[in-house]
Design a protein around this motif. Sequence first.
Motif, PDB file in Angstrom:
ATOM      1  N   PHE A 198     -26.738 -13.516  -5.204  1.00 47.30           N
ATOM      2  CA  PHE A 198     -25.476 -14.503  -4.862  1.00 47.30           C
ATOM      3  C   PHE A 198     -25.746 -15.758  -4.858  1.00 47.30           C
ATOM      4  O   PHE A 198     -26.828 -16.457  -4.324  1.00 47.30           O
ATOM      5  N   VAL A 199     -24.549 -16.665  -5.448  1.00 48.96           N
ATOM      6  CA  VAL A 199     -24.873 -18.137  -5.644  1.00 48.96           C
ATOM      7  C   VAL A 199     -23.764 -18.843  -4.986  1.00 48.96           C
ATOM      8  O   VAL A 199     -23.864 -20.170  -5.132  1.00 48.96           O
ATOM      9  N   GLY A 200     -23.237 -18.037  -4.184  1.00 54.36           N
ATOM     10  CA  GLY A 200     -22.169 -18.928  -3.203  1.00 54.36           C
ATOM     11  C   GLY A 200     -20.588 -18.714  -3.662  1.00 54.36           C
ATOM     12  O   GLY A 200     -20.365 -17.724  -4.378  1.00 54.36           O
ATOM     13  N   ASN A 201     -19.879 -19.666  -3.109  1.00 50.67           N
ATOM     14  CA  ASN A 201     -18.504 -19.729  -3.241  1.00 50.67           C
ATOM     15  C   ASN A 201     -18.048 -20.395  -4.628  1.00 50.67           C
ATOM     16  O   ASN A 201     -18.843 -21.599  -5.194  1.00 50.67           O
ATOM     17  N   VAL A 202     -17.185 -19.983  -5.387  1.00 58.13           N
ATOM     18  CA  VAL A 202     -16.726 -20.691  -6.416  1.00 58.13           C
ATOM     19  C   VAL A 202     -15.226 -20.930  -6.305  1.00 58.13           C
ATOM     20  O   VAL A 202     -14.586 -20.122  -5.306  1.00 58.13           O
ATOM     21  N   LEU A 220     -14.636 -15.409   4.431  1.00 60.73           N
ATOM     22  CA  LEU A 220     -15.627 -16.094   5.313  1.00 60.73           C
ATOM     23  C   LEU A 220     -16.366 -15.116   5.685  1.00 60.73           C
ATOM     24  O   LEU A 220     -17.728 -15.267   5.584  1.00 60.73           O
ATOM     25  N   ALA A 221     -16.079 -13.764   5.725  1.00 59.69           N
ATOM     26  CA  ALA A 221     -16.930 -12.829   6.422  1.00 59.69           C
ATOM     27  C   ALA A 221     -17.727 -12.107   5.184  1.00 59.69           C
ATOM     28  O   ALA A 221     -18.893 -11.599   5.459  1.00 59.69           O
ATOM     29  N   SER A 222     -17.076 -12.211   3.916  1.00 60.43           N
ATOM     30  CA  SER A 222     -17.883 -11.606   2.873  1.00 60.43           C
ATOM     31  C   SER A 222     -18.937 -12.596   2.551  1.00 60.43           C
ATOM     32  O   SER A 222     -19.758 -11.879   1.977  1.00 60.43           O
ATOM     33  N   HIS A 223     -18.755 -13.710   2.604  1.00 57.31           N
ATOM     34  CA  HIS A 223     -19.862 -14.762   2.261  1.00 57.31           C
ATOM     35  C   HIS A 223     -20.903 -14.588   3.264  1.00 57.31           C
ATOM     36  O   HIS A 223     -22.026 -14.503   2.803  1.00 57.31           O
ATOM     37  N   ARG A 224     -20.654 -14.284   4.359  1.00 59.61           N
ATOM     38  CA  ARG A 224     -22.014 -14.202   5.485  1.00 59.61           C
ATOM     39  C   ARG A 224     -22.671 -12.763   4.911  1.00 59.61           C
ATOM     40  O   ARG A 224     -23.849 -12.745   5.082  1.00 59.61           O
ATOM     41  N   LEU A 225     -21.959 -11.690   4.527  1.00 59.92           N
ATOM     42  CA  LEU A 225     -22.557 -10.641   3.790  1.00 59.92           C
ATOM     43  C   LEU A 225     -23.546 -10.745   2.767  1.00 59.92           C
ATOM     44  O   LEU A 225     -24.585 -10.393   2.563  1.00 59.92           O
ATOM     45  N   GLU A 242     -17.997 -25.021   0.018  1.00 61.33           N
ATOM     46  CA  GLU A 242     -18.760 -24.842   1.244  1.00 61.33           C
ATOM     47  C   GLU A 242     -18.907 -23.475   1.756  1.00 61.33           C
ATOM     48  O   GLU A 242     -17.663 -22.905   1.773  1.00 61.33           O
ATOM     49  N   ASP A 243     -19.830 -23.086   2.456  1.00 59.80           N
ATOM     50  CA  ASP A 243     -20.093 -21.620   3.137  1.00 59.80           C
ATOM     51  C   ASP A 243     -18.902 -21.545   3.963  1.00 59.80           C
ATOM     52  O   ASP A 243     -18.488 -20.461   4.271  1.00 59.80           O
ATOM     53  N   GLU A 244     -18.433 -22.732   4.694  1.00 58.28           N
ATOM     54  CA  GLU A 244     -17.365 -22.441   6.012  1.00 58.28           C
ATOM     55  C   GLU A 244     -15.946 -22.380   5.489  1.00 58.28           C
ATOM     56  O   GLU A 244     -15.095 -22.295   6.267  1.00 58.28           O
ATOM     57  N   LYS A 245     -15.788 -22.642   4.211  1.00 57.05           N
ATOM     58  CA  LYS A 245     -14.392 -22.463   3.476  1.00 57.05           C
ATOM     59  C   LYS A 245     -13.873 -21.130   3.534  1.00 57.05           C
ATOM     60  O   LYS A 245     -14.834 -19.870   3.034  1.00 57.05           O
TER      61      LYS A 245
END
Lengths: 332, 332
Positions: free
Chosen positions: B228-232, B214-219, B205-208
Motif C-alpha cells: 500500500f502506497v497511500g492515497n492518490v 478514511l476507514a479503508s485507508h486505515r485498513l 494526506e492520510d486524514e483526507k
Amino acid sequence: MCFHWFKFNLDWSYTRKILTMKIGLDIMGGDYAPKAIVLGAIAAHQSLNSNEHIVLIGDTQQIKPLLLEQGFNPDHFEYHHTDEVIGMGEHPTKAILQKPNSSIAIGFQLLKEGKIDSFASAGNSGAMLVGAVFSVKPIAGISRPCLCTIVPKLKGGTGLLLDVGANADCKPDNLLEFGVLGSLYAEHIMQIENPKVALMNIGEEDEKGNMITLASHRLMKQTKLFNFVGNVEGRDLFNDKADVIVCDGFTGNVMLKLAESFYVLTIKKGLKDEFFDRFNYENYGGSPVLGVNAPVLIGHGISSPLAIKNMIFQSRDMINTRLVNKIQAAFQ
Amino acid sequence: MCFHWFKFNLDWSYTRKILTMKIGLDIMGGDYAPKAIVLGAIAAHQSLNSNEHIVLIGDTQQIKPLLLEQGFNPDHFEYHHTDEVIGMGEHPTKAILQKPNSSIAIGFQLLKEGKIDSFASAGNSGAMLVGAVFSVKPIAGISRPCLCTIVPKLKGGTGLLLDVGANADCKPDNLLEFGVLGSLYAEHIMQIENPKVALMNIGEEDEKGNMITLASHRLMKQTKLFNFVGNVEGRDLFNDKADVIVCDGFTGNVMLKLAESFYVLTIKKGLKDEFFDRFNYENYGGSPVLGVNAPVLIGHGISSPLAIKNMIFQSRDMINTRLVNKIQAAFQ
C-alpha cells in the motif's frame, strides 16, 4: 422551503440599485501571491465601473513596491492591512481559529460586518470554506454549502459541476439542495434560462446508481425546485445533456482533478484545440461557494493574474445579481 | 485469510502443466456481434498454441457463412450452439433466469461444469456479472467480486483501476479485498513486481477522504496483503504513483467513463498522440471480473475484432498463470 410574505420584502431589495460595491480580495492567497493577485486586481480595475471598488486584504507593505512598479495609482484600491497568513498546507479549522489576524480571517470578519460585499481568495481552500461557514454562516434552510466548478461545453458555453469537494459525504437532501443552488447560479450568473439539472450517476436509467444517487434521483424527480433532466454519466460532463451536474463532493473532486489532468496533458503535449483552451480555469476565475449568506469565491492555488481578474468579475456579478438574496428567498 | 496445509495442495497444482485449455467466447455479445467476434477469434487463433482452443458459444448457423467467407477452416474452433440471446438493454438477473439457453447462460453453465476454462463476452455486462456470481460463485473469503479496467500510464506500461462498476456501494472491507485482487492481477498478468497499490481519494494526506476512504485507508495501512502506497487523487490515474488504484464501483465507473470521453474527444478532434493511442481499449481486450472461481472477462459493447483478439489472449493468460488459484490461496 415555503414562501411567505417576507419574500416580498426581499424581492423589493432585488430592485434596489447597488450604489457602491466593495469586492474583497485576499492578496496573500495562492502560490504566486501577492504579485499575481495584485496584477489581477490592477487588470480588473480597468474594466470596473466607478462604483465598483476592490478592497485588498493582506500585507500592504509587501505590495507597495509592486503598485509603484506598475505605475498604478494606489488610491484606486482600498486596503486592510493584516500581518498573518494562513499557509496552503495548514489545517483549515485550526488555522482560522489560531490566526485571527490572517488575511482570510480578516476577510471574513469584514464580510460578516458588511464592510465588504464579497470575499475571494486563491489561498487555503479548506480555510476559505471553514471561514465562510463560521462567519457569514449557511443560509437558513441549507444544511451544507458547497463548492462549484465551471465546466466548458463541447458545443460552446459552459456548465456547472457541484459539489466538487466541500462535502465528502452527502445525503440525498444535500444533493437536492445542490441542485437548487446550481440551478440558481446557472440562471442568474451564467444566464442560462431554465437550466437543465442532472444527477451524476453510473447509468442513465432511473433505477441505476448507489444508495445515495438512487434516493436522490427519487427526490429530484418529484421536485419543482429545478428542471431535473435525469441521470448523466461520467462521459456526459462536457456535452449538452445538462447545464448543471450534481454529485457528492467526493465524486466531484475526483472528476475535477481527473479532468484537470487531461487539460494539463494536452498542454504538455502541445495539443492545441479551441475546446481544450476553454478548459483553462483562468478564463472562469474561481469556484463559488454556494449556500452561505454572502458571495465567497475560492481561486485555484496556481491562480494567475488573468484568473484573479476573472474571479473579481465573478464577485461583481454575484453582488450585482443579488444571487445570495435569490438563494435565501428560494430556501425560505 | 489464514494459510493452512491445504495451500500446499493448491501450490502443487500451480506447477501442473496445462495440457489443453478451452477459451469460451460468446459470439452473440456486443454491438458488432457475431461478425466482429468471429473475426477476432480467427485473428487470435493464428497466435495460439495447438493446445489452446477457442470454444464459440452462440448461434452457430449465423457464423457459418462468415467462416466460409474468410476461408477459415471451421475445425479450428469448437462450438456450442444456442439460439437465445440476452440483449444489451435487458435486466441482468431476469435475463439470466428467463433465458437459460442464451449464449451467456450457456457459457457460464459450461464454465461451471469445467467444459471451458474461461468465459468472455462483449454482451450485457450486468448479465455477465450476475452470471459469474450465480454460476462459478465468488471465491471463498471474497464478499464482492469486482470489475477492473486497464489504464495506460504516461511513462509507458499500464496500471489497473478497480472496481469500475460491479459494486456501486462498498464497505472498507470490500476495498481492501479489491486491493488484494488488483495486486495479484498486476503481479501475475501484468507482470509488475510488488505492485504499488493506492486508494483513490480527495487528498494525499492520510486524514483526507469520505467515511469509506478514511476507514479503508486505515485498513490498508495495516495490511501486509499488498504494497500500500497511500492515497492518490483523480489527477494521478495516469502517472506512476500507483500500479493499482482501488475505489468503489461508483467512483471507478464515473472515472472510467470520463476518461473514455476524453479519448473519444481526441479521436474526434484528430489529435494524434502516442499516449492517447494507448488509451484505446482495443489494445487491452476486456475487463476482468476478479474474485470468482474462474476467469471471466467482459468486453466493451463496441468491441472490434482487435479487442476480441486481445480479450482471448487475456483469457489465455488468466488460465496459464492460474490466477484464480492464486487468488483462492490468498484468501484461504
